[in-house]
Every structure is written in structure tokens, then in C-alpha cells.
Design an enzyme around this catalytic site. Structure first.
Site, short mmCIF file in Angstrom:
data_model
loop_
_atom_site.label_atom_id
_atom_site.label_comp_id
_atom_site.label_asym_id
_atom_site.label_seq_id
_atom_site.Cartn_x
_atom_site.Cartn_y
_atom_site.Cartn_z
N LYS A 174 0.82 -1.26 0.23
CA LYS A 174 0.02 0.01 0.04
C LYS A 174 1.09 1.42 -0.07
O LYS A 174 1.32 1.75 1.16
CB LYS A 174 -0.85 0.03 1.30
CG LYS A 174 -2.12 0.36 1.06
CD LYS A 174 -2.26 1.99 1.11
CE LYS A 174 -1.85 3.06 2.13
NZ LYS A 174 -1.77 4.40 1.57
N GLU A 177 -1.06 7.27 -0.85
CA GLU A 177 -2.09 7.66 -1.94
C GLU A 177 -1.60 8.90 -2.86
O GLU A 177 -2.46 8.86 -4.06
CB GLU A 177 -3.59 7.99 -1.10
CG GLU A 177 -3.33 9.13 0.06
CD GLU A 177 -2.70 8.63 1.28
OE1 GLU A 177 -1.82 7.78 1.45
OE2 GLU A 177 -3.16 9.30 2.20
N GLY A 227 6.90 5.59 7.51
CA GLY A 227 6.16 6.89 7.33
C GLY A 227 6.26 7.76 8.82
O GLY A 227 7.33 7.57 9.54
N GLY A 228 5.29 8.38 9.21
CA GLY A 228 5.57 9.27 10.46
C GLY A 228 5.50 8.55 11.37
O GLY A 228 4.73 7.45 11.72
N THR A 231 1.60 7.87 12.71
CA THR A 231 1.16 6.67 11.97
C THR A 231 1.69 5.40 12.51
O THR A 231 1.00 4.44 12.49
CB THR A 231 1.37 6.74 10.47
OG1 THR A 231 0.98 8.19 10.06
CG2 THR A 231 0.28 5.90 9.81
N GLY A 232 3.12 5.57 12.93
CA GLY A 232 3.76 4.19 13.25
C GLY A 232 3.13 3.60 14.51
O GLY A 232 3.10 2.46 14.95
N GLU A 249 9.91 2.02 10.21
CA GLU A 249 10.91 2.89 9.91
C GLU A 249 10.14 4.16 10.06
O GLU A 249 9.40 4.65 8.90
CB GLU A 249 11.35 2.70 8.43
CG GLU A 249 12.20 1.38 8.23
CD GLU A 249 13.41 1.34 8.69
OE1 GLU A 249 14.03 2.60 9.13
OE2 GLU A 249 14.27 0.42 9.06
N CYS A 283 13.78 11.37 5.48
CA CYS A 283 13.78 10.97 6.87
C CYS A 283 14.95 11.23 7.66
O CYS A 283 14.92 11.47 8.76
CB CYS A 283 13.23 9.49 7.06
SG CYS A 283 14.27 8.53 5.99
N GLU A 383 10.26 16.95 14.04
CA GLU A 383 10.77 16.73 12.60
C GLU A 383 9.91 17.66 11.72
O GLU A 383 8.61 17.81 11.75
CB GLU A 383 10.42 15.37 12.04
CG GLU A 383 10.92 15.00 10.85
CD GLU A 383 10.30 13.61 10.41
OE1 GLU A 383 9.23 13.08 10.48
OE2 GLU A 383 11.25 12.81 9.76
P1 NAD Z 1 2.34 9.02 6.78
O1 NAD Z 1 2.71 8.36 8.15
O2 NAD Z 1 1.34 9.87 6.76
O3 NAD Z 1 1.91 7.81 5.88
C1 NAD Z 1 2.66 6.75 5.43
C2 NAD Z 1 1.82 5.67 4.81
O4 NAD Z 1 1.09 5.19 5.88
C3 NAD Z 1 1.17 6.07 3.54
O5 NAD Z 1 0.97 4.95 2.53
C4 NAD Z 1 -0.46 6.33 4.32
O6 NAD Z 1 -1.43 6.16 3.46
C5 NAD Z 1 -0.10 5.34 5.30
N1 NAD Z 1 -1.02 5.28 6.39
C6 NAD Z 1 -1.60 6.42 7.03
N2 NAD Z 1 -2.41 6.05 8.01
C7 NAD Z 1 -2.35 4.96 8.34
C8 NAD Z 1 -3.32 3.71 9.06
N3 NAD Z 1 -3.86 4.15 10.25
N4 NAD Z 1 -2.90 2.45 8.68
C9 NAD Z 1 -2.10 2.05 7.98
N5 NAD Z 1 -1.65 2.75 6.85
C10 NAD Z 1 -1.59 4.26 7.26
O7 NAD Z 1 3.68 9.52 6.47
P2 NAD Z 1 4.18 10.32 5.12
O8 NAD Z 1 3.69 11.67 5.37
O9 NAD Z 1 3.68 9.46 3.89
O10 NAD Z 1 6.02 10.05 4.99
C11 NAD Z 1 6.41 10.96 5.76
C12 NAD Z 1 6.95 10.58 6.88
O11 NAD Z 1 7.74 9.35 6.44
C13 NAD Z 1 7.99 11.31 7.68
O12 NAD Z 1 7.85 11.34 9.05
C14 NAD Z 1 9.54 10.64 7.56
O13 NAD Z 1 10.44 10.96 8.57
C15 NAD Z 1 8.79 9.30 7.24
N6 NAD Z 1 9.85 8.24 6.68
C16 NAD Z 1 10.87 7.56 7.19
C17 NAD Z 1 11.95 6.93 6.69
C18 NAD Z 1 12.84 6.03 7.29
O14 NAD Z 1 13.34 5.08 6.70
N7 NAD Z 1 12.89 5.96 8.62
C19 NAD Z 1 11.81 6.96 5.18
C20 NAD Z 1 10.83 7.88 4.54
C21 NAD Z 1 10.05 8.55 5.40
#
Ligand code: NAD
Length: 492
Positions: A174, A177, A227-228, A231-232, A249, A283, A383
């Protein structure tokens, strides 16, 4: 009707019929219209992956054969590299040269796991008993839910897809979006090289709908998320109810520590790269410059001068040095982040403005330097994920380390000095998953990547990145079965 979900080897529309327009962040131009999937679609994809894992050939395919197939994926990606790079640039707004580098890195990642796949044949264990054969077998975990972000859409997905396939898993991917197109192209490549139906599935749509079942479903064995932080946490909490494996991550607040004895020009040039590459939407961005007090003025004056000269522009503008932010909402977030920093006492040395004129249709935000910040200020703690670097100073090695570790995150850090001993001492003491000495940003597919603290759980890349997608099974065989006599043979 848009058929852009890939489930059980077929392209499908979302069950609801919903679609989403994807627009380029550089100018708002329409890039494509894709299916907007929801829970039903993801459930369908999970069931396809479940069947392919439980009954299909893939998990039972010899590992070297799976590896060969990944090498063919790498070759196909290289052949179609320009098409992939264009798609990535249109979705993200990033410069085409950056997308080309990403595509080359992605092919290298498939190559690495393709080669590694066939090398791992388990391990014999000496049980200390000649009548026992004991061995460890590494088996696939099962159905993997792979959730990736928008900043490096296919790269972050590849770090999951390549090891997941190498280990013999099936998956549902996934992507964000906002940036679906390269994931769609990847499904084409996987199909072309012969990955069986149901092994690789793609769902598109918003996280709380299309993504959530990947952390909640009892039929998913592992969820790997990039991701963020917020969300993590949601994903880890949801995954806890079925005790599935979780890999996270997350973000970073990464210090770039510059000592007075650093090679000045290289440190300065790399401080710009650290903070402003991909407009800081990285990130591991070196968004926290920690500079020795004695060179603060000359270093920061020069940093500001150079930052003011950075040219913003669209993906295909050869004169541009950096692109836009991903969305209007994200630019609003960065704007508010800088405003709050200034309110708390940061000195705005440059930037803080939006693109104008030809750039007014995109989500541009000028490279920004915030000087004179102190520990505890929101711009130091949180961040920003934009082209914003904060500046702090130190006078001793201990203080540099203390500031570098003063974060709940722990993803990456840089150390600049010509004193090799000092570089190693500081690198050893920094609590971050990657420490660069006299460099910033390089990473290798063969070297683990991931974070300490709230930057995540687990590691991607390297041998550990494959182990994340494996279960270790101990197979213990007694080749001379005997009566143990533990329970005496008595009449009851
Ligand atoms: P995000 O957390 O908003 O979204 C990431 C993904 O998670 C997207 O596909 C989103 O649709 C999905 N998502 C959101 N809510 C969810 C839920 N409840 N259940 C399942 N999936 C869900 O992050 P973003 O804005 O797309 O990316 C930016 C963030 O990613 C930054 O905080 C950045 O630091 C982090 N990031 C980390 C690394 C790393 O290697 N550590 C690499 C790239 C980005």
C-alpha cells in the site's frame, strides 16, 4: 473506470468505484486518475496473498530460483528506468536527476537481495549429542503488509518488496495515496518476470481505510511500515491485537555535527545537501546543524549565502536545484513549523517564503535557516520534513554528543572533523542507526538502515533486512530414539 489495483494477478477497480486524481506538486498538472481503494479491496488482496502463501508455489520455490527472478527484476528496472523515473518525478515533483538516482538504487537493491537469497541455507547446530541432528531453517514469515510513504515512493517500497520476495513471502503493498504510479509499474515488472499470481498485490487509497487492514487482519503475519511517528504508533497498536511481526521506519531529527577542524568547504557543501536535498523531505535529513561555536559565524553566514542561491523548479527544469513540497497541506505544515520556531525565539536568517511567479502553481518553500535555536524549542524537537535547518552551537566534544543525542529519535547523524580519533569517539557515542563521518546521506543496500529510539523498530537493508522477513525454525531430530525412563512403568 480506472483499474489500478493489482489483486491476484489482475488489474481491478476499487469496489466502491471511487477514484483519485494525482496531480504534480510542481504545477498542479493532472498526472493520472487511479482507483481509490478501501477496506474491502485490501481484504480481497490479503485473501489472495494468503492463498498464494498457503497453497501456491512461491514459498516452496528454491531460494536460488527466487533470487534469479529478483535479478531479472533488477534488469527490467534498468531497462525501463527512464519511464519509472519520469513517473516518480511527476508524482512527487522531484527533479528527474534525483529520480534517476533512485531508480538505479532500486535496481541495486533487487540485485543485492537476488544474490543474497540463494546464499542462506540455514545453520547446523551442535547439540552436544552424537545422536541428535539439530538445524535452524529460515522460512518465510507469511503474508506481509507493506506500507510506504510519498517521499521516496518506489525506493522505500523496494526495501520491503525485494527482501520479502527473496525470503519467499507473499505481500500486499500500500503505497502513499499521493504517489501510486511507480508501484503500479513495479507490478507490471513483477508479472513480466514471472512472479506467480497472488504473490504480489497492490492496493491504493488512504491509510486509515486501504492501509489499516494490513495491521489489523489476522491473515497478515507481518506489517512493515515506513512513514511518520504518529502513524507508526497507530499501526503498532493495531498490530498488537494479533501479535504480528512489526517493522517500523519512522522519522528522524538528525544532527549534523561540525567541529572547527572540519574540512570547511566539504562540510559546508554537505550541510546544504544534508538539509535541503529533496527540499528536506528526507527521513534522514540533517535538519539540525550542530556547529562548534568558534566557527559558527563564518560557517552559518556562508550557509545562508549558499542557501539563498538554491534555485527551485519543476522536475524537468535543468536549471533547478530542488523541487516543491509534496502538497499544499504539507507546505502549510512547514509554514506553521517555521512560524512557531520564530515565535519561540529562532532567528530567521533566510527562507520562510513560498515560490512566486512561475512557481506560484506549485508547493514551493524556500530553503530556510533558523539560527540561535535552543534545546527544547519545537523546531529542535519535532521533525519538520521541509527545507528547514536549525543551528545550535557547542564548545566541547561532550557537549556536541549531548546535543546530538538530545532527541527522542535516533535515525542518522553526521560528524565532521579531520581528527580521526575524535570522529570515531563521537560516532561511537551517538545513539543513531547510521553515523556518517565526513559525509552525509549515502547508504548501501548491503548495510543495515533503521533507527534507535522512536525512529523505529527493526532494520531494513543488509542481511538483517532479509532476516526481518524470515522465521527461524529449530528442527531437532533424535536419530537414536530411546526410552528415557523419566516416568517409571508402573501399574496405575
Ligand atoms: P504517513 O505516516 O502519513 O504515511 C505513510 C503511509 O502510511 C502512507 O501510505 C499512508 O497512506 C499510510 N497510512 C496512514 N495512516 C495509516 C493507518 N492508520 N494504517 C495504515 N496505513 C496508514 O507518512 P508520510 O507523510 O507519507 O511520510 C513522511 C514520514 O515518513 C516522515 O515522518 C518521514 O520521516 C518518514 N519516513 C521515514 C523513513 C525511514 O526510513 N525511517 C523513510 C521515509 C520517510
Amino acid at each position: 473506470m480506472s483499474q489500478t489495483l493489482f489483486i491476484d494477478g489482475r488489474w481491478e477497480a476499487a469496489k466502491s468505484g471511487a477514484v483519485r486524481e494525482i496531480r504534480c506538486p510542481a504545477d498542479g498538472a493532472l498526472v493520472g486518475v487511479v482507483s481509490e481503494g478501501g477496506r474491502d479491496d485490501t481484504e480481497r488482496a490479503i485473501q489472495a496473498a494468503r492463498r498464494a502463501f498457503d497453497d501456491g508455489p512461491w514459498p516452496r520455490t528454491p531460494a536460488p530460483e527466487r533470487g534469479d527472478l529478483l535479478l531479472r527484476v533488477a534488469a527490467a528496472l534498468r531497462e525501463r528506468s527512464e519511464e519509472f523515473a519520469r513517473a516518480e518525478s511527476l508524482d512527487t515533483g522531484k527533479r528527474i536527476v534525483e529520480s534517476r538516482i533512485d531508480m538505479s538504487d532500486i535496481a541495486n537493491c533487487f540485485d543485492y537481495y537476488g544474490k543474497l537469497a540463494g546464499l542462506e541455507a540455514g545453520r547446523l547446530v551442535d547439540a552436544g549429542d552424537a545422536s541428535v541432528v539439530s538445524r535452524i531453517a529460515y522460512e518465510p514469515v507469511g503474508v506481509c503488509g507493506l506500507i510506504s510513504p510519498w517521499n521516496y515512493p518506489l525506493l522505500q517500497a523496494a526495501w520491503k518488496v525485494a527482501p520479502a520476495l527473496a525470503a519467499g513471502n507473499t505481500f500486499v503493498l500500500k503505497p502513499s495515496e499521493l504517489t501510486p504510479h511507480t508501484a503500479m509499474l513495479l507490478m507490471e515488472v513483477l508479472t513480466d518476470v514471472g512472479v506467480p499470481a497472488g504473490v504480489a498485490n497492490l492496493v491504493l487509497g488512504p491509510g486509515p481505510e486501504a492501509g489499516a487492514p494490513l495491521s489489523e487482519s489476522p491473515d497478515v503475519d507481518l506489517v512493515s511500515f515506513t512513514g511518520g511517528l504518529h502513524t507508526g504508533r497507530v499501526i503498532a497498536a493495531a498490530a498488537a491485537s494479533t501479535v504480528k511481526k512489526v517493522a517500523l521506519e519512522l522519522g528522524g531529527k538528525n544532527p549534523n555535527v561540525v567541529f572547527a577542524d572540519a574540512e570547511f568547504d566539504a562540510a559546508l557543501d554537505n550541510a546544504l545537501n544534508a538539509a535541503f536535498v529533496h527540499s528536506g523531505q528526507v527521513c534522514s535529513a540533517g535538519a539540525r546543524l550542530v556547529v562548534e561555536e568558534s566557527i559558527h559565524d563564518v560557517f552559518v553566514d556562508e550557509l545562508v549565502r549558499r542557501a539563498k542561491g538554491i534555485r527551485m523548479g519543476g522536475p524537468f527544469d535543468d536549471s533547478a536545484d530542488t523541487g516543491p513540497l509534496i502538497s499544499a497541506a504539507h507546505r502549510d505544515k512547514v509554514t506553521e513549523y517555521v512560524r512557531r520556531g520564530v515565535e519561540e525565539g529562532a532567528i530567521l536568517r533566510c527562507g520562510g517564503t513560498w515560490g512566486e511567479g512561475d512557481l506560484a502553481d506549485g508547493f514551493y518553500y524556500a530553503p530556510t535557516v533558523l539560527d540561535g535555536v535552543r534545546s527544547g524549542m519545537s523546531v529542535v524537537v519535532d521533525e519538520g520534513f521541509g527545507p528547514v535547518v536549525t543551528v545550535e552551537t557547542f564548545t566541547t566534544e561532550d557537549e556536541a554528543v549531548r546535543i546530538g543525542n538530545d532527541t527522542r529519535y535516533g535515525l542518522a547523524a553526521g560528524v565532521w572533523t579531520q581528527d580521526a580519533g575524535k570522529a570515531q569517539r563521537v560516532a561511537q557515542r551517538l545513539r543513531h542507526g547510521t553515523v556518517w563521518i565526513n559525509d552525509f546521506h549515502p547508504y548501501l543496500p548491503q548495510a543495515e538502515w533503521g533507527g534507535f529510539g522512536e525512529s523505529g523498530i527493526g532494520r531494513e537493508l543488509g542481511p538483517t533486512g532479509l532476516a526481518e522477513y524470515q522465521e527461524a525454525k529449530h528442527i531437532y531430530q533424535n536419530i537414536k530414539p530411546q526410552v528415557t525412563g523419566w516416568f517409571p512403568d508402573r501399574e496405575g
